[in-house]
Design a protein around this motif. Structure first.
Motif, short mmCIF file in Angstrom:
data_model
loop_
_atom_site.label_atom_id
_atom_site.label_comp_id
_atom_site.label_asym_id
_atom_site.label_seq_id
_atom_site.Cartn_x
_atom_site.Cartn_y
_atom_site.Cartn_z
N TYR A 105 0.84 -1.19 0.00
CA TYR A 105 0.00 0.00 0.00
C TYR A 105 0.88 1.25 0.00
CZ TYR A 105 -3.76 3.15 1.48
OH TYR A 105 -4.68 4.16 1.56
N ASP A 106 0.79 2.05 -1.06
CA ASP A 106 1.56 3.29 -1.18
C ASP A 106 0.58 4.42 -1.47
OD1 ASP A 106 3.12 5.47 -1.93
OD2 ASP A 106 4.42 4.31 -3.26
N ALA A 107 0.24 5.20 -0.45
CA ALA A 107 -0.77 6.26 -0.59
C ALA A 107 -0.40 7.27 -1.67
CB ALA A 107 -0.98 6.97 0.74
N GLY A 108 0.86 7.62 -1.79
CA GLY A 108 1.28 8.57 -2.82
C GLY A 108 1.02 8.05 -4.22
N ALA A 109 1.39 6.80 -4.46
CA ALA A 109 1.17 6.20 -5.79
C ALA A 109 -0.32 6.02 -6.08
CB ALA A 109 1.89 4.85 -5.87
#
Length: 174
Positions: A105-109
């Motif tokens: 999980y990568d919020a920025g991406a």
């Protein structure tokens, strides 16, 4: 004597900082066990109710310390065309960050994919907890992500104001 006291204060501050970091990043989170049927819900345009969606490779974390610490990752074979015709779009999706160790999980991406149209956000479940919605974002290649996000009613009530007329009445204690 002054040096000993300064060293003691410094050591105490370092230990307290390390403890706070550990508690925020690791201690409170727990893996969520997949139940195989209701882990990924999307709100139907036809019924207005959450329905199970097709998914695989489900991973999730949550914590009792906050209603917005839920994060999940999964894959789905459903296309954007089918999803957007069947499920309710979530207009104000803002992916929240997850601990670095939850590497799927990568919020920025996710946020960038939403902005560029490579991902669509859907309402998973409204008021999964009062004032908090579960949001589900799915990319063009079938990667899916879910998180809890404070909704409009929650923002108002959590700021200590009375619930707006079009919002459900908050439970006791809010």
């Amino acid at each position: 004597m002054g040096r000993i006291l300064a060293v003691a204060i410094l050591v105490t501050a370092l230990m307290a900082g390390a403890a706070m970091y550990y508690l925020q990043v690791y201690h409170f989170y727990e893996e969520v066990a997949a139940d195989g049927a209701n882990d990924v819900l999307l709100t139907s345009l036809a019924t207005g109710s959450p329905e199970p969606a097709l998914y695989e490779d489900f991973r999730a974390i949550d914590a009792d310390s906050s209603p917005i610490r839920y994060r999940a990752c999964f894959t789905t074979p459903m296309s954007h065309a089918m999803l957007s015709e069947t499920y309710e779009i979530y207009e104000a999706a803002e992916p929240l960050t997850a601990p670095g160790w939850f590497d799927c999980y990568d919020a920025g991406a996710i946020g960038q994919a939403l902005e560029e149209g490579r991902a669509l956000a859907f309402l998973g479940q409204r008021d999964v907890i009062y004032g908090v919605d579960r949001v589900v974002a799915i990319t063009e290649d079938g990667r899916g992500y879910a998180w809890h996000q404070i909704n409009r009613c929650g923002r108002v009530v959590f700021d200590g104001q009375p619930a707006p007329e079009d919002c459900p009445e908050p439970p006791q204690g809010y």
